[in-house]
Design a protein around this motif. Sequence first.
Motif, PDB file in Angstrom:
ATOM      1  N   ILE A   1      -0.553  13.810   2.885  1.00  0.00           N
ATOM      2  CA  ILE A   1      -1.723  13.156   3.477  1.00  0.00           C
ATOM      3  C   ILE A   1      -2.592  14.169   4.212  1.00  0.00           C
ATOM      4  CG2 ILE A   1      -2.452  11.510   5.246  1.00  0.00           C
ATOM      5  CD1 ILE A   1      -0.096   9.756   4.401  1.00  0.00           C
TER       6      ILE A   1
ATOM      7  N   ASP B   1      -3.719  10.986  -1.759  1.00  0.00           N
ATOM      8  CA  ASP B   1      -3.155   9.642  -1.720  1.00  0.00           C
ATOM      9  C   ASP B   1      -1.709   9.746  -2.180  1.00  0.00           C
ATOM     10  OD1 ASP B   1      -5.649   8.296  -1.064  1.00  0.00           O
ATOM     11  OD2 ASP B   1      -6.266   8.751  -3.119  1.00  0.00           O
TER      12      ASP B   1
ATOM     13  N   ALA C   1      -2.052   7.741   7.563  1.00  0.00           N
ATOM     14  CA  ALA C   1      -2.815   7.388   6.364  1.00  0.00           C
ATOM     15  C   ALA C   1      -4.098   6.641   6.730  1.00  0.00           C
ATOM     16  CB  ALA C   1      -1.951   6.540   5.432  1.00  0.00           C
TER      17      ALA C   1
ATOM     18  N   ARG D   1      -6.597   7.633   3.650  1.00  0.00           N
ATOM     19  CA  ARG D   1      -5.843   7.853   2.432  1.00  0.00           C
ATOM     20  C   ARG D   1      -5.010   6.611   2.107  1.00  0.00           C
ATOM     21  NH1 ARG D   1      -8.792  11.080   1.546  1.00  0.00           N
ATOM     22  NH2 ARG D   1      -8.755   9.860  -0.361  1.00  0.00           N
TER      23      ARG D   1
ATOM     24  N   LEU E   1      -1.572   4.927   0.927  1.00  0.00           N
ATOM     25  CA  LEU E   1      -0.133   5.193   0.966  1.00  0.00           C
ATOM     26  C   LEU E   1       0.588   3.910   0.588  1.00  0.00           C
ATOM     27  CD1 LEU E   1       2.465   6.726   1.646  1.00  0.00           C
ATOM     28  CD2 LEU E   1       2.011   6.284   4.083  1.00  0.00           C
TER      29      LEU E   1
END
Length: 358
Positions: free
Chosen positions: A99, A104, A125, A130, A132
Amino acid sequence: MRAILVGCGHMSTIWTPLLQAKNVDLVAFVDTEPGRAAAAATRASATRAPARRATPCRPAAAAFDDLDAALHAFRPPGTRLLINLTPADAHAGVIRLAIEAGFDVFTEKPLANEAADAAVLADLAKRAGRSLSVMQNRRHEPEFGPLREFSAALAGPMHVSCDLFVPWIYGGYRDAMAHPLLDDMLIHAVDQARCLINADPDWAFCTESAIDGAWMAGAATITATFGFRDGTVLSYRASWCAAGRQTSWNGEWSIRARACSIHWDGSSPALVEWSELDESGRPVAPGRREVLAVSGSGDGHAIALDEMLAALKSGRPSQTCASSNLPSVAMVSAARASSRQGRVVAISEVLAGSEYAP
């Protein structure tokens, strides 16, 4: 979509063909054991569709024994996805590095061994923007879907039980684990239970033991009870050193609710049995029986991966994004603490200090 796969053990042989079938290009494999990443890359190249095999313009996948090196060689936006298939105790470190490098992440269960670490990853995240997501394949088993839909319409409180009695006869590192069911299998059942129960988990009580003659080094038998905020109780009994009659790997499930019970053997369609009730709610006669028809088909891993990829491509959270999966991790973490301390442990205790605390 291009991806790096980290952890080239048994699970990589399941994930790799599924990813390739969904046009995910695995550009690099990473494993700390010498030669394992190279072997996985070779297998992946051999199983590519003929039109997609390595050409002068499309090289074979790279192999690394160092994650940092792989992350620097293949970076977003060219490569945006990392697949984490490492042992559970390595999850937190691998996911954090990915991350922070802008990837991702799809990860095998569990998100992390302890709820506090999982909460940190979920927050990381979120702040990084991002995706996760956690592979919780058993909630996507076709036979489980109708049971999930039926149970979701029932009023609580209910009593839910799951029995898992299968022998682990395959050797490997699980034979030496101190807490094999807590660290490996319980996450499946609690995640499925959360799909069946319309309330958040509240507390856990768990004991570990061993059956005479058990061949695993750790406590391969557990009895765990979980309470939910609507009063529903989940009872889980399991052993990986079970001889004689065995359950399916999904376990045998039973739900007791007002006027009915539901039974699922883990592989066949679930059965609902109704009772006729008197004015006070007591059962006075058997009622109808119905089988919950299964409309779909396929493998839970493949179906789960479809959902995760669709969520990633559309920019929405997946069903098992880190924040949504956190209560499942917290239930296991609370059970582990309960077994260690010999007391009931509240879910809020294992999430204390995080923004996800109840």
